[in-house]
Design a protein around this motif. Structure first.
Motif, PDB file in Angstrom:
ATOM      1  N   GLY A 154     -12.326  53.456 -88.742  1.00  0.00           N
ATOM      2  CA  GLY A 154     -12.252  54.109 -87.448  1.00  0.00           C
ATOM      3  C   GLY A 154     -13.591  54.660 -86.974  1.00  0.00           C
ATOM      4  N   LEU A 155     -14.383  55.229 -87.897  1.00  0.00           N
ATOM      5  CA  LEU A 155     -15.680  55.786 -87.511  1.00  0.00           C
ATOM      6  C   LEU A 155     -16.655  54.702 -87.074  1.00  0.00           C
ATOM      7  N   ASP A 156     -16.578  53.522 -87.715  1.00  0.00           N
ATOM      8  CA  ASP A 156     -17.449  52.409 -87.318  1.00  0.00           C
ATOM      9  C   ASP A 156     -17.137  51.982 -85.887  1.00  0.00           C
ATOM     10  N   ILE A 157     -15.872  51.952 -85.550  1.00  0.00           N
ATOM     11  CA  ILE A 157     -15.458  51.573 -84.195  1.00  0.00           C
ATOM     12  C   ILE A 157     -15.836  52.675 -83.215  1.00  0.00           C
ATOM     13  N   PHE A 158     -15.627  53.932 -83.615  1.00  0.00           N
ATOM     14  CA  PHE A 158     -15.933  55.077 -82.748  1.00  0.00           C
ATOM     15  C   PHE A 158     -17.403  55.098 -82.338  1.00  0.00           C
ATOM     16  N   LYS A 159     -18.289  54.735 -83.235  1.00  0.00           N
ATOM     17  CA  LYS A 159     -19.727  54.730 -82.940  1.00  0.00           C
ATOM     18  C   LYS A 159     -20.071  53.787 -81.795  1.00  0.00           C
ATOM     19  N   LEU A 160     -19.242  52.761 -81.587  1.00  0.00           N
ATOM     20  CA  LEU A 160     -19.514  51.778 -80.536  1.00  0.00           C
ATOM     21  C   LEU A 160     -18.787  52.078 -79.227  1.00  0.00           C
ATOM     22  N   THR A 161     -17.928  53.096 -79.220  1.00  0.00           N
ATOM     23  CA  THR A 161     -17.198  53.435 -77.994  1.00  0.00           C
ATOM     24  C   THR A 161     -18.077  54.290 -77.081  1.00  0.00           C
ATOM     25  N   PRO A 162     -17.721  54.381 -75.784  1.00  0.00           N
ATOM     26  CA  PRO A 162     -18.525  55.187 -74.856  1.00  0.00           C
ATOM     27  C   PRO A 162     -18.349  56.699 -75.026  1.00  0.00           C
ATOM     28  N   LYS A 163     -17.350  57.111 -75.786  1.00  0.00           N
ATOM     29  CA  LYS A 163     -17.073  58.532 -76.075  1.00  0.00           C
ATOM     30  C   LYS A 163     -16.842  59.346 -74.798  1.00  0.00           C
ATOM     31  N   THR A 164     -16.133  58.754 -73.858  1.00  0.00           N
ATOM     32  CA  THR A 164     -15.851  59.438 -72.591  1.00  0.00           C
ATOM     33  C   THR A 164     -14.515  60.178 -72.605  1.00  0.00           C
ATOM     34  N   ASN A 165     -13.643  59.832 -73.534  1.00  0.00           N
ATOM     35  CA  ASN A 165     -12.299  60.419 -73.619  1.00  0.00           C
ATOM     36  C   ASN A 165     -11.569  60.343 -72.279  1.00  0.00           C
ATOM     37  N   CYS A 166     -11.663  59.196 -71.642  1.00  0.00           N
ATOM     38  CA  CYS A 166     -11.115  59.012 -70.293  1.00  0.00           C
ATOM     39  C   CYS A 166      -9.598  58.812 -70.280  1.00  0.00           C
ATOM     40  N   LYS A 167      -9.016  58.477 -71.405  1.00  0.00           N
ATOM     41  CA  LYS A 167      -7.569  58.267 -71.553  1.00  0.00           C
ATOM     42  C   LYS A 167      -7.051  57.016 -70.849  1.00  0.00           C
ATOM     43  N   GLU A 168      -7.947  56.165 -70.329  1.00  0.00           N
ATOM     44  CA  GLU A 168      -7.524  54.945 -69.628  1.00  0.00           C
ATOM     45  C   GLU A 168      -6.928  53.909 -70.585  1.00  0.00           C
ATOM     46  N   CYS A 169      -7.191  54.053 -71.867  1.00  0.00           N
ATOM     47  CA  CYS A 169      -6.640  53.136 -72.866  1.00  0.00           C
ATOM     48  C   CYS A 169      -5.235  53.547 -73.291  1.00  0.00           C
ATOM     49  N   GLY A 170      -4.811  54.733 -72.841  1.00  0.00           N
ATOM     50  CA  GLY A 170      -3.490  55.228 -73.211  1.00  0.00           C
ATOM     51  C   GLY A 170      -3.510  56.155 -74.409  1.00  0.00           C
ATOM     52  N   VAL A 171      -4.693  56.478 -74.901  1.00  0.00           N
ATOM     53  CA  VAL A 171      -4.851  57.357 -76.064  1.00  0.00           C
ATOM     54  C   VAL A 171      -5.698  58.558 -75.616  1.00  0.00           C
ATOM     55  N   PRO A 172      -5.416  59.771 -76.092  1.00  0.00           N
ATOM     56  CA  PRO A 172      -6.105  60.970 -75.602  1.00  0.00           C
ATOM     57  C   PRO A 172      -7.624  60.991 -75.811  1.00  0.00           C
ATOM     58  N   THR A 173      -8.105  60.474 -76.950  1.00  0.00           N
ATOM     59  CA  THR A 173      -9.550  60.534 -77.216  1.00  0.00           C
ATOM     60  C   THR A 173     -10.051  59.187 -77.731  1.00  0.00           C
ATOM     61  N   CYS A 174     -11.355  59.013 -77.629  1.00  0.00           N
ATOM     62  CA  CYS A 174     -11.973  57.783 -78.145  1.00  0.00           C
ATOM     63  C   CYS A 174     -11.835  57.699 -79.668  1.00  0.00           C
ATOM     64  N   MET A 175     -11.867  58.850 -80.324  1.00  0.00           N
ATOM     65  CA  MET A 175     -11.710  58.864 -81.783  1.00  0.00           C
ATOM     66  C   MET A 175     -10.304  58.413 -82.169  1.00  0.00           C
ATOM     67  N   ALA A 176      -9.298  58.924 -81.474  1.00  0.00           N
ATOM     68  CA  ALA A 176      -7.918  58.520 -81.764  1.00  0.00           C
ATOM     69  C   ALA A 176      -7.730  57.036 -81.473  1.00  0.00           C
ATOM     70  N   PHE A 177      -8.329  56.552 -80.396  1.00  0.00           N
ATOM     71  CA  PHE A 177      -8.258  55.127 -80.060  1.00  0.00           C
ATOM     72  C   PHE A 177      -8.911  54.290 -81.163  1.00  0.00           C
ATOM     73  N   SER A 178     -10.061  54.731 -81.637  1.00  0.00           N
ATOM     74  CA  SER A 178     -10.770  54.008 -82.698  1.00  0.00           C
ATOM     75  C   SER A 178      -9.934  53.930 -83.971  1.00  0.00           C
ATOM     76  N   MET A 179      -9.259  55.011 -84.298  1.00  0.00           N
ATOM     77  CA  MET A 179      -8.407  55.031 -85.491  1.00  0.00           C
ATOM     78  C   MET A 179      -7.233  54.065 -85.327  1.00  0.00           C
ATOM     79  N   LYS A 180      -6.650  54.014 -84.118  1.00  0.00           N
ATOM     80  CA  LYS A 180      -5.529  53.092 -83.872  1.00  0.00           C
ATOM     81  C   LYS A 180      -5.996  51.640 -83.979  1.00  0.00           C
ATOM     82  N   VAL A 181      -7.178  51.338 -83.475  1.00  0.00           N
ATOM     83  CA  VAL A 181      -7.709  49.978 -83.568  1.00  0.00           C
ATOM     84  C   VAL A 181      -7.938  49.616 -85.035  1.00  0.00           C
ATOM     85  N   ALA A 182      -8.489  50.539 -85.812  1.00  0.00           N
ATOM     86  CA  ALA A 182      -8.744  50.288 -87.230  1.00  0.00           C
ATOM     87  C   ALA A 182      -7.454  50.031 -88.000  1.00  0.00           C
TER      88      ALA A 182
END
Length: 159
Positions: free
Chosen positions: A5-33
């Motif tokens: 998840g941290l490897d994916i998080f490093k590549l995200t924009p870290k905007t926490n925009c919630k447009e992906c349906g997940v509250p934070t970029c970190m939570a989104f990264s963990m779900k992808v992992a």
């Protein structure tokens, strides 16, 4: 090896925009992992990052199509390599090997049994999905005759 998840998080924009349906970029990264979300759900990732992550998060087992038309099955495309990790998505195939040096009566009896084998076990239908025709005799005629008998069954035939 799967990305964390941290490897994916490093590549995200870290905007926490919630447009992906997940509250934070970190939570989104963990779900992808974990395989619970697709990397393409984030609308703010560049194409380079998407390409890099898509390849890294692709299933370790590629999908293989066996057979053609109605008598075909797909294998692989799984996100796990070992049964104990979690459940396989694709149903495993059950195949019977037909050797071309088997006498005609035994071959016909075997094919009749294969056609009759059809039962339900714990909510899953169990049938012979495929027939593997192998050349033991070394003659093209015997192999062709066995393959022809296997094709008539309507099952996936692997030569």
């Amino acid at each position: 090896m799967a990305l964390k998840g941290l490897d994916i998080f490093k590549l995200t924009p870290k905007t926490n925009c919630k447009e992906c349906g997940v509250p934070t970029c970190m939570a989104f990264s963990m779900k992808v992992a974990q395989g619970a979300a697709e990397i393409t759900q984030c609308p703010h990732l560049s194409q380079d990052v998407l390409d890099q992550l898509s390849e890294a998060t692709a299933p370790p087992m590629r999908t293989v199509r066996v057979g053609s038309g109605d008598a075909s099955c797909e294998l692989g495309g799984e996100t796990v390599l070992m049964r104990h990790e979690k459940t396989f998505v694709s149903k495993p195939l059950y195949a019977v090997r037909l050797a071309d040096d088997t006498d005609a009566a035994a071959m016909d009896a075997c094919l009749a049994q294969i056609q009759q084998l059809d039962y339900e076990r714990i909510g899953e239908r169990m049938v012979v999905d495929a027939l593997l025709v192998s050349s033991v005799s070394g003659t093209a005629e015997a192999f062709a005759a066995t393959a022809e008998k296997a094709l008539v069954t309507g099952r996936v035939t692997i030569l």
